[in-house]
Design an enzyme around this catalytic site. Structure first.
Site, mmCIF file in Angstrom:
data_model
loop_
_atom_site.group_PDB
_atom_site.id
_atom_site.type_symbol
_atom_site.label_atom_id
_atom_site.label_comp_id
_atom_site.label_asym_id
_atom_site.label_seq_id
_atom_site.Cartn_x
_atom_site.Cartn_y
_atom_site.Cartn_z
ATOM 1 N N PHE A 291 0.861 -1.165 -0.019
ATOM 2 C CA PHE A 291 -0.068 -0.067 -0.115
ATOM 3 C C PHE A 291 0.868 1.128 -0.020
ATOM 4 C CE2 PHE A 291 -3.394 2.875 1.599
ATOM 5 C CZ PHE A 291 -4.384 2.644 0.630
ATOM 6 N N LYS B 160 7.852 -5.945 -11.464
ATOM 7 C CA LYS B 160 8.477 -6.382 -12.882
ATOM 8 C C LYS B 160 9.161 -7.495 -12.306
ATOM 9 C CE LYS B 160 10.873 -2.646 -12.955
ATOM 10 N NZ LYS B 160 10.193 -1.534 -12.500
ATOM 11 N N GLU C 70 0.174 -5.418 -16.606
ATOM 12 C CA GLU C 70 0.082 -4.136 -17.479
ATOM 13 C C GLU C 70 1.088 -3.044 -16.867
ATOM 14 O OE1 GLU C 70 -1.033 -3.405 -20.732
ATOM 15 O OE2 GLU C 70 0.476 -1.932 -20.440
ATOM 16 N N GLY D 108 13.041 13.263 -7.781
ATOM 17 C CA GLY D 108 12.222 12.055 -7.501
ATOM 18 C C GLY D 108 12.362 10.865 -8.591
ATOM 19 N N ASP E 74 16.607 -1.444 -15.482
ATOM 20 C CA ASP E 74 15.321 -1.416 -15.510
ATOM 21 C C ASP E 74 14.907 -1.422 -16.903
ATOM 22 O OD1 ASP E 74 12.681 -0.335 -14.449
ATOM 23 O OD2 ASP E 74 13.167 1.225 -15.983
ATOM 24 N N LYS F 240 12.637 -4.588 -18.821
ATOM 25 C CA LYS F 240 11.467 -4.412 -19.536
ATOM 26 C C LYS F 240 11.648 -4.916 -21.106
ATOM 27 C CE LYS F 240 9.934 -0.305 -16.902
ATOM 28 N NZ LYS F 240 10.198 1.110 -16.728
ATOM 29 N N GLY G 208 4.469 6.847 -12.072
ATOM 30 C CA GLY G 208 3.628 7.783 -11.214
ATOM 31 C C GLY G 208 2.430 6.779 -10.531
HETATM 32 N N1 LIG Z 1 5.944 4.069 -8.510
HETATM 33 C C1 LIG Z 1 5.819 3.834 -9.710
HETATM 34 O O1 LIG Z 1 5.994 4.992 -10.603
HETATM 35 C C2 LIG Z 1 5.846 2.595 -10.412
HETATM 36 C C3 LIG Z 1 5.632 2.503 -11.963
HETATM 37 C C4 LIG Z 1 5.684 1.185 -12.393
HETATM 38 C C5 LIG Z 1 5.815 -0.058 -11.640
HETATM 39 N N2 LIG Z 1 6.014 0.198 -10.138
HETATM 40 C C6 LIG Z 1 6.190 -1.040 -9.507
HETATM 41 O O2 LIG Z 1 5.189 -1.345 -8.618
HETATM 42 C C7 LIG Z 1 5.477 -1.576 -7.382
HETATM 43 C C8 LIG Z 1 4.982 -0.858 -6.364
HETATM 44 O O3 LIG Z 1 5.576 0.547 -6.479
HETATM 45 P P1 LIG Z 1 5.613 1.686 -5.354
HETATM 46 O O4 LIG Z 1 6.177 2.836 -5.845
HETATM 47 O O5 LIG Z 1 3.996 2.001 -4.680
HETATM 48 O O6 LIG Z 1 6.348 1.118 -4.142
HETATM 49 P P2 LIG Z 1 6.391 1.514 -2.606
HETATM 50 O O7 LIG Z 1 5.807 2.896 -2.306
HETATM 51 O O8 LIG Z 1 7.800 1.217 -2.079
HETATM 52 O O9 LIG Z 1 5.226 0.522 -1.856
HETATM 53 C C9 LIG Z 1 5.487 -0.720 -1.710
HETATM 54 C C10 LIG Z 1 4.647 -1.185 -0.769
HETATM 55 O O10 LIG Z 1 4.745 -2.580 -0.616
HETATM 56 C C11 LIG Z 1 4.584 -2.988 0.818
HETATM 57 N N3 LIG Z 1 5.498 -4.238 1.012
HETATM 58 C C12 LIG Z 1 6.888 -4.380 1.180
HETATM 59 N N4 LIG Z 1 6.983 -5.808 1.535
HETATM 60 C C13 LIG Z 1 5.938 -6.403 1.811
HETATM 61 C C14 LIG Z 1 5.362 -7.526 2.081
HETATM 62 N N5 LIG Z 1 6.391 -8.543 2.359
HETATM 63 N N6 LIG Z 1 4.137 -8.012 2.097
HETATM 64 C C15 LIG Z 1 3.243 -6.919 1.919
HETATM 65 N N7 LIG Z 1 3.787 -5.733 1.707
HETATM 66 C C16 LIG Z 1 4.744 -5.285 1.486
HETATM 67 C C17 LIG Z 1 5.395 -1.798 1.438
HETATM 68 O O11 LIG Z 1 5.171 -1.743 2.759
HETATM 69 P P3 LIG Z 1 6.151 -0.947 3.918
HETATM 70 O O12 LIG Z 1 6.223 0.407 3.378
HETATM 71 O O13 LIG Z 1 5.459 -1.048 5.264
HETATM 72 O O14 LIG Z 1 7.438 -1.662 4.020
HETATM 73 C C18 LIG Z 1 4.757 -0.675 0.805
HETATM 74 O O15 LIG Z 1 3.303 -0.549 1.309
HETATM 75 C C19 LIG Z 1 7.116 -1.858 -7.383
HETATM 76 O O16 LIG Z 1 7.177 -3.388 -7.573
HETATM 77 C C20 LIG Z 1 7.579 -1.129 -8.384
HETATM 78 O O17 LIG Z 1 8.783 -1.594 -9.369
HETATM 79 C C21 LIG Z 1 6.143 1.586 -9.492
#
Ligand SMILES: NC(=O)c1ccc[n+]([C@@H]2O[C@H](COP(=O)([O-])OP(=O)(O)OC[C@H]3O[C@@H](n4cnc5c(N)ncnc54)[C@H](OP(=O)(O)O)[C@@H]3O)[C@@H](O)[C@H]2O)c1
Length: 349
Positions: A10, A125, A149, A206, A220, A224, A321
């Site tokens: 989350f 990924k 996706e 960021g 990265d 992809k 984003g």
């Molecule tokens: N941000 C982007 O723009 C973007 C774009 C494309 C793909 N992605 C991918 O989407 C995913 C999420 O990105 P994000 O930016 O949302 O990451 P984030 O802000 O770091 O959020 C990750 C979440 O996963 C939780 N988590 C970690 N270990 C866990 C576990 N063992 N069980 C359950 N929850 C767990 C974290 O909780 P805690 O904080 O409590 O540890 C946090 O709530 C990543 O794989 C990223 O590569 C992101």
């Protein structure tokens, strides 16, 4: 139709999806006939929320720092296995962090969800890179969907475009600007900055991590390219098979010299069918200015699919984003229910 959802992870992306679900609640019901109900939120360190009758998403978003004290949340058992056991949850949304070596923690979570008969949508990924054939096979055996996706170009439709909207086309070559950070750095270098300053600015905004090697060394983009080869070209390859060169050796004078030749340097992920093989690489390339990818500037992403029936098809849009990636998860959720005949699209009069 009620759609019970467990959000595993989350952070940025899941909160982006949550905001979209709140904003579009009425539209999802009137246009698509679904009532998304988030019943579980699982985090790594901030606790787990589980209410089979549905969580108050606004309250959850407001209480992120202290989930355990959220009022009105049931104190039912809340391990992932408990949440997956019953039939309250239809779809697990995995947005856990990406680990390209192990695929964890998403890989184990996705397997458990599929084995419990839940559909999975994911933006991570890692599991795709490490275990795509195993996960798709597992999903097929359990009669559920595994969609991702958001793992390629966040919400800019790239996998679903190639696999669904262009169904029947053979994709023979793909070129993409699939990493916004490096494209931003190259853009700023063309505008007058040196590499180090452009990287520092990308970090300030960021776009780049404190350790930027995942972006600037091409990791990265390489994963992809692996996803493109494995999913879109149908040729599962390992990350090691992607030839990889990043942008850290590109100087401002290289960027300007290319411009003098009427070209622009871009970090290009390229996947090409050569005979029976699929060859994947990531490298800085000089593209002529009239190339469809040459005008893609800043943190924007783009992919050009070279196909038999349509020739070249290019899609340009955000590659990262919160809500942008949340949109990819939403599109996957809707696709699952459309494919299973559960989605009714009602146009307003
Ligand atoms: N941000 C982007 O723009 C973007 C774009 C494309 C793909 N992605 C991918 O989407 C995913 C999420 O990105 P994000 O930016 O949302 O990451 P984030 O802000 O770091 O959020 C990750 C979440 O996963 C939780 N988590 C970690 N270990 C866990 C576990 N063992 N069980 C359950 N929850 C767990 C974290 O909780 P805690 O904080 O409590 O540890 C946090 O709530 C990543 O794989 C990223 O590569 C992101």
């Amino acid at each position: 139709m009620e759609l019970g959802i467990a959000l595993v992870g989350f952070g940025n992306v899941a909160q982006g999806l949550a905001r979209i679900l709140i904003r579009k609640r009425d539209l999802l019901t009137t246009r698509y006939g679904i009532i998304p109900v988030v019943k579980a939120v699982v985090t790594g360190s901030k606790g787990t929320l589980w209410d089979p009758s549905g969580l108050d998403l606004e309250a959850v978003l407001d209480s992120m720092a202290d989930l355990e004290n959220l009022s009105g949340v049931s104190a039912l058992p809340a391990t992932i296995d408990e949440i997956l056991k019953g039939d309250e949850i239809s779809v697990v949304v995995d947005t856990t962090p990406t680990d390209l070596v192990t695929g964890e923690p998403g890989l184990s979570i996705i397997k458990r969800a599929i084995e419990s008969g839940k559909h999975v949508v994911s933006s991570s990924k890692g599991p795709v890179s490490v275990a795509l054939p195993e996960l798709t096979d597992l999903a097929t055996r359990h009669g559920v969907a595994y969609r991702f996706e958001g793992a390629l170009l966040s919400g800019t439709p790239s996998i679903n475009l190639a696999m669904e909207a262009m169904a029947g086309c053979d994709v023979v070559k793909v070129q993409g600007i699939v990493n916004g950070t490096t494209n931003y750095i190259l853009t700023r270098m063309e505008e007058g900055m040196g590499y180090e300053d452009a990287l520092a600015e990308a970090q300030d905004r960021g776009y780049a991590e404190t350790d930027p090697s995942g972006d600037v060394d091409g990791w990265d983009a390489a994963v992809k390219a692996q996803i493109i080869a494995s999913v879109i070209m149908g040729e599962p390859i390992s990350l090691d098979q992607v030839e990889r060169r990043g942008i850290s050796e590109i100087s401002r004078s290289d960027v300007l010299a290319a411009l003098d030749r009427g070209n622009r340097i871009k970090l290009i992920a390229q996947v090409e069918r050569r005979g029976r093989d699929v060859v994947a690489s990531v490298s800085p390339m000089e593209l002529p200015l009239d190339h469809p990818l040459a005008g893609v500037m800043g943190a924007t992403n783009a992919i050009t699919y070279e196909t038999d029936n349509l020739k070249d098809v290019t899609i340009v849009g955000p590659g990262a984003g919160r809500e942008e990636t949340g949109q990819a998860l939403l599109a996957d959720l809707l696709a699952i229910f459309r494919e299973r005949g559960g989605l009714v699209v009602r146009r307003s009069a």
